[in-house]
Design a protein around this motif. Structure first.
Motif, PDB file in Angstrom:
ATOM      1  N   LEU A 445      70.459  90.422 -21.190  1.00  0.00           N
ATOM      2  CA  LEU A 445      69.571  89.613 -22.034  1.00  0.00           C
ATOM      3  C   LEU A 445      70.178  88.238 -22.296  1.00  0.00           C
ATOM      4  O   LEU A 445      69.462  87.227 -22.324  1.00  0.00           O
ATOM      5  N   ASP A 446      71.485  88.205 -22.475  1.00  0.00           N
ATOM      6  CA  ASP A 446      72.146  86.918 -22.685  1.00  0.00           C
ATOM      7  C   ASP A 446      71.983  86.014 -21.466  1.00  0.00           C
ATOM      8  O   ASP A 446      71.823  84.798 -21.602  1.00  0.00           O
ATOM      9  N   ALA A 447      71.997  86.610 -20.278  1.00  0.00           N
ATOM     10  CA  ALA A 447      71.790  85.827 -19.051  1.00  0.00           C
ATOM     11  C   ALA A 447      70.392  85.213 -19.032  1.00  0.00           C
ATOM     12  O   ALA A 447      70.216  84.062 -18.612  1.00  0.00           O
ATOM     13  N   ILE A 448      69.387  85.966 -19.492  1.00  0.00           N
ATOM     14  CA  ILE A 448      68.011  85.435 -19.530  1.00  0.00           C
ATOM     15  C   ILE A 448      67.928  84.288 -20.530  1.00  0.00           C
ATOM     16  O   ILE A 448      67.317  83.241 -20.257  1.00  0.00           O
ATOM     17  N   VAL A 449      68.536  84.473 -21.701  1.00  0.00           N
ATOM     18  CA  VAL A 449      68.514  83.413 -22.716  1.00  0.00           C
ATOM     19  C   VAL A 449      69.208  82.154 -22.195  1.00  0.00           C
ATOM     20  O   VAL A 449      68.695  81.038 -22.342  1.00  0.00           O
ATOM     21  N   ARG A 450      70.388  82.322 -21.586  1.00  0.00           N
ATOM     22  CA  ARG A 450      71.130  81.167 -21.056  1.00  0.00           C
ATOM     23  C   ARG A 450      70.362  80.488 -19.930  1.00  0.00           C
ATOM     24  O   ARG A 450      70.387  79.259 -19.782  1.00  0.00           O
ATOM     25  N   PHE A 451      69.673  81.278 -19.106  1.00  0.00           N
ATOM     26  CA  PHE A 451      68.877  80.708 -18.022  1.00  0.00           C
ATOM     27  C   PHE A 451      67.744  79.854 -18.593  1.00  0.00           C
ATOM     28  O   PHE A 451      67.478  78.746 -18.100  1.00  0.00           O
ATOM     29  N   ALA A 452      67.098  80.347 -19.648  1.00  0.00           N
ATOM     30  CA  ALA A 452      66.024  79.576 -20.284  1.00  0.00           C
ATOM     31  C   ALA A 452      66.568  78.282 -20.884  1.00  0.00           C
ATOM     32  O   ALA A 452      65.941  77.217 -20.785  1.00  0.00           O
ATOM     33  N   GLU A 453      67.762  78.353 -21.484  1.00  0.00           N
ATOM     34  CA  GLU A 453      68.360  77.162 -22.095  1.00  0.00           C
ATOM     35  C   GLU A 453      68.774  76.121 -21.058  1.00  0.00           C
ATOM     36  O   GLU A 453      68.848  74.932 -21.364  1.00  0.00           O
ATOM     37  N   SER A 454      69.039  76.578 -19.831  1.00  0.00           N
ATOM     38  CA  SER A 454      69.502  75.654 -18.789  1.00  0.00           C
ATOM     39  C   SER A 454      68.367  74.879 -18.127  1.00  0.00           C
ATOM     40  O   SER A 454      68.621  73.921 -17.394  1.00  0.00           O
ATOM     41  N   LEU A 455      67.122  75.278 -18.383  1.00  0.00           N
ATOM     42  CA  LEU A 455      65.985  74.648 -17.717  1.00  0.00           C
ATOM     43  C   LEU A 455      65.700  73.273 -18.301  1.00  0.00           C
ATOM     44  O   LEU A 455      65.896  73.041 -19.504  1.00  0.00           O
ATOM     45  N   PRO A 456      65.218  72.360 -17.498  1.00  0.00           N
ATOM     46  CA  PRO A 456      64.848  71.038 -18.023  1.00  0.00           C
ATOM     47  C   PRO A 456      63.629  71.138 -18.931  1.00  0.00           C
ATOM     48  O   PRO A 456      62.848  72.090 -18.853  1.00  0.00           O
ATOM     49  N   ASP A 457      63.495  70.165 -19.807  1.00  0.00           N
ATOM     50  CA  ASP A 457      62.310  70.127 -20.686  1.00  0.00           C
ATOM     51  C   ASP A 457      61.045  70.033 -19.844  1.00  0.00           C
ATOM     52  O   ASP A 457      61.033  69.413 -18.777  1.00  0.00           O
ATOM     53  N   GLY A 458      59.986  70.642 -20.333  1.00  0.00           N
ATOM     54  CA  GLY A 458      58.701  70.548 -19.650  1.00  0.00           C
ATOM     55  C   GLY A 458      58.352  71.737 -18.796  1.00  0.00           C
ATOM     56  O   GLY A 458      57.209  71.861 -18.331  1.00  0.00           O
ATOM     57  N   VAL A 459      59.315  72.638 -18.529  1.00  0.00           N
ATOM     58  CA  VAL A 459      59.017  73.844 -17.750  1.00  0.00           C
ATOM     59  C   VAL A 459      58.167  74.769 -18.622  1.00  0.00           C
ATOM     60  O   VAL A 459      58.554  75.106 -19.745  1.00  0.00           O
ATOM     61  N   SER A 460      57.024  75.166 -18.108  1.00  0.00           N
ATOM     62  CA  SER A 460      56.109  75.994 -18.895  1.00  0.00           C
ATOM     63  C   SER A 460      56.571  77.439 -18.947  1.00  0.00           C
ATOM     64  O   SER A 460      57.332  77.900 -18.085  1.00  0.00           O
ATOM     65  N   LEU A 461      56.075  78.159 -19.967  1.00  0.00           N
ATOM     66  CA  LEU A 461      56.384  79.583 -20.091  1.00  0.00           C
ATOM     67  C   LEU A 461      55.839  80.344 -18.886  1.00  0.00           C
ATOM     68  O   LEU A 461      56.469  81.289 -18.386  1.00  0.00           O
ATOM     69  N   GLU A 462      54.692  79.907 -18.391  1.00  0.00           N
ATOM     70  CA  GLU A 462      54.093  80.547 -17.221  1.00  0.00           C
ATOM     71  C   GLU A 462      54.989  80.393 -15.991  1.00  0.00           C
ATOM     72  O   GLU A 462      55.210  81.353 -15.253  1.00  0.00           O
ATOM     73  N   ARG A 463      55.534  79.190 -15.800  1.00  0.00           N
ATOM     74  CA  ARG A 463      56.406  78.960 -14.643  1.00  0.00           C
ATOM     75  C   ARG A 463      57.706  79.757 -14.775  1.00  0.00           C
ATOM     76  O   ARG A 463      58.219  80.283 -13.787  1.00  0.00           O
ATOM     77  N   PHE A 464      58.228  79.846 -15.998  1.00  0.00           N
ATOM     78  CA  PHE A 464      59.451  80.607 -16.217  1.00  0.00           C
ATOM     79  C   PHE A 464      59.221  82.084 -15.906  1.00  0.00           C
ATOM     80  O   PHE A 464      60.054  82.739 -15.260  1.00  0.00           O
ATOM     81  N   SER A 465      58.089  82.615 -16.341  1.00  0.00           N
ATOM     82  CA  SER A 465      57.746  84.010 -16.068  1.00  0.00           C
ATOM     83  C   SER A 465      57.607  84.244 -14.565  1.00  0.00           C
ATOM     84  O   SER A 465      58.075  85.261 -14.036  1.00  0.00           O
ATOM     85  N   GLU A 466      56.990  83.300 -13.865  1.00  0.00           N
ATOM     86  CA  GLU A 466      56.841  83.412 -12.405  1.00  0.00           C
ATOM     87  C   GLU A 466      58.200  83.388 -11.714  1.00  0.00           C
ATOM     88  O   GLU A 466      58.432  84.104 -10.743  1.00  0.00           O
TER      89      GLU A 466
END
Length: 574
Positions: A445-466
């Motif tokens: 779970l920590d890896a998922i959280v860190r991956f989300a934090e590493s993304l640039p601004d503007g990435v949508s929740l839909e794109r992250f889920s994909e």
């Protein structure tokens, strides 16, 4: 050959001279001999992108073949980033399965058979029917025997003689006759249930192409150009399938390294790579020697281990690091070795090295227990490759499923906040000691959280889920912040800053059942793969006493490296 005027200079500018030569060779048979860490995936990707961008390859006409879904996904992603996603990128199995699904209804009638989900379970049933009790290791080894027989295109009648001739050890103390009986019963159960295993997919596709001219014509009309990665791992069956796909056309590019052939037990053969010029006398051969991964000290060890071996490439360091050539440390027993390794890792972590940049590599899974226990005593997070799939952990499945729901209903919400909230609901906390989750689940779970934090601004929740769905489909797990434990086979294609190669004793490397010269050579290549996983630091070790108090000697490969010349022990049959 593409003319200089047709070269995409902007694309090729970032390649070294050998990579550029490979990327510019778009037509005719091409063989890229690429040593470990020499940027072979980069050269391969740029070659395909160059062919598409210059119009040499039309979209859909290039079939790029890999050996794992993860490698195929990586290749697709790189091509997409280069603005060249017109190649069809698949594994041998997925390409064959797609053709089988397309043509089976017309050729045979009805939908194609379903795949065997669990080969071991069906083998176990076959054993039960023959009143043979098979343990987990025997089931795994029997599955390998089935795979080797089929990829080597051997009938059940010919299998026994071929296995005896090649000195293949039989699983679980069984004799060859019993192994043949189990395989016979396995095939009967599979046929009764109208199932195909992975190897059957290749066999059935090859048979359909061989016997149905209109199917063969349709496939050849679709694919005009071929690229095969990891060509040293091609089996006789895969080689025949490639021949059927390409016909008499010679626009095929293969990439490989004979020194990294470590799957001979499943039918892989480096002979197709080594004899490429014999198969295609007009072939262009490009050699990638420049290593961008390891220090000169690590490469010195790797080169000495493989010198004078068929197809071996001398790796040349681009790094100027001055780390010393590693020497092997000896310990009294496996526990002492594990404790010493854990202590060294704890010091590295205290000095600031990230856990995921460290790996411990070994020959067989049974060696992991003492290492994992020693690391946990030191409070070090650890994960073993291949033990459990990242995306099959309950906590990960919960978060990924909730993300899909959120993405559909609120696609524009903040990715970081939503992911952190969902992870907390699943039991994650900022510090692992504050969570009730098992450490493996918290790390995931920590890896998922860190991956989300590493993304640039503007990435949508839909794109992250994909993105998570794409990774799950291609078995491309997120990087967990933990020290990695892996077998040498599982480590192929990966790399770490620091690598500990443990258990380097006779009976473990080479493994005790490696009796023939060919089997000993395979063990040498495994050692080579382990050495070349290290970017900066490499630690070698062995123990004098095993778990049952048996006395050990250092690996013949260590003795050879120490003396500088191949010893009698390294060349004899075991």
């Amino acid at each position: 050959m593409t003319s200089a005027s047709a070269l995409d200079e902007e694309l090729l500018a970032g390649l070294d001279p050998e990579q550029r030569e490979a990327a510019a060779a778009l037509l005719g048979p091409v063989c890229i001999l690429a040593g470990a860490g020499t940027g072979k995936t980069r050269a391969l990707t740029y070659r395909i992108a160059h062919g598409l961008r210059t119009g040499t390859y039309s979209p859909g006409s290039m079939l790029a073949l890999t050996f794992t879904t993860k490698a195929a996904a990586e290749l697709r992603g790189r091509l997409r980033r280069l603005g060249a996603d017109g190649a069809v990128t698949r594994t041998f199995h997925s390409a064959a399965l797609a053709q089988l699904g397309q043509f089976w209804p017309d050729v045979v009638g009805g939908p194609s058979p379903k795949l065997v989900e669990n080969k071991a379970r069906l083998i176990g049933e076959a054993g039960d029917a023959l009143h043979l009790k098979l343990g987990g290791a025997a089931l795994r080894d029997l599955a390998s025997e089935i795979e080797w027989r089929k990829t080597s295109e051997l009938s059940l009648e010919r299998y026994g003689a071929a296995a005896a001739q090649q000195g293949r050890g039989m699983p679980g103390g069984l004799d060859i006759g019993q192994v043949v009986d189990i395989q016979t019963r396995y095939e009967q159960l599979k046929d009764d249930r109208r199932r195909l295993d992975f190897e059957d997919v290749l066999l059935a596709t090859a048979g359909m192409l061989d016997s149905e001219p209109r199917v063969l014509a349709a496939v050849r009309a679709q694919y005009r150009f071929f690229t095969v990665d990891e060509y040293q791992d091609v089996s006789p069956l895969q080689h025949r399938l490639l021949e059927l796909w390409r016909g008499d056309r010679t626009d095929v590019c293969v990439v490989g390294d004979a020194s990294q052939t470590i799957y001979s037990f499943t039918g892989a053969s480096s002979s197709y790579l080594l004899q490429f010029e014999r198969e295609f006398p007009q072939a262009q051969i490009v050699k990638l020697h420049r290593n961008y991964r390891s220090t000169p000290a690590v490469l010195s060890l790797a080169n000495r281990l493989m010198q004078h071996r068929p197809g071996a490439l001398e790796l040349r360091a681009t790094s100027t690091a001055t780390e010393p050539v590693p020497a092997a440390a000896a310990f009294d027993d496996d526990v002492a070795e594990a404790q010493a390794v854990a202590g060294a890792i704890a010091k590295e972590l205290a000095a600031g090295t990230r856990p995921e940049r460290i790996a411990i590599l070994f020959r067989v899974n049974e060696q992991a227990a003492a290492l994992e226990a020693a690391l946990k005593e030191k409070g070090v997070a650890v994960r073993q490759l291949g033990r459990s799939s990242f995306f099959k952990l309950n906590s990960v499945r919960m978060v990924v499923s909730a993300l899909r729901v959120q993405a559909r209903s609120h696609p524009d919400e903040s990715v970081r906040k939503v992911v952190a909230d969902l992870a907390r609901e699943a039991g994650w906390s900022i510090r692992p000691e504050d969570s009730s989750l098992p450490r493996e689940n918290w790390d995931a779970l920590d890896a998922i959280v860190r991956f989300a934090e590493s993304l640039p601004d503007g990435v949508s929740l839909e794109r992250f889920s994909e993105e998570l769905s794409d990774r799950e489909e291609s078995n491309n797990e997120l990087t967990v912040s933990a020290v990695v434990l892996s077998t040498l086979h599982g480590a192929k294609g990966l790399e770490w800053d620091t690598v500990f190669l443990v258990g380097l004793s006779e009976g473990l490397l080479p493994i005790n059942y490696a009796k023939t010269p060919a089997a000993i050579d395979e063990e040498r290549r495994l050692f080579y793969v382990g050495i070349t996983r290290a970017r900066r630091r490499l630690m070698l070790s062995w123990s004098r006493t095993g778990s049952r108090a048996q006395q050990r000697e250092p690996s013949r490969f260590l003795q050879e490296l120490r003396s500088g010349t191949p010893s009698a022990a390294s060349t004899r049959a075991g």
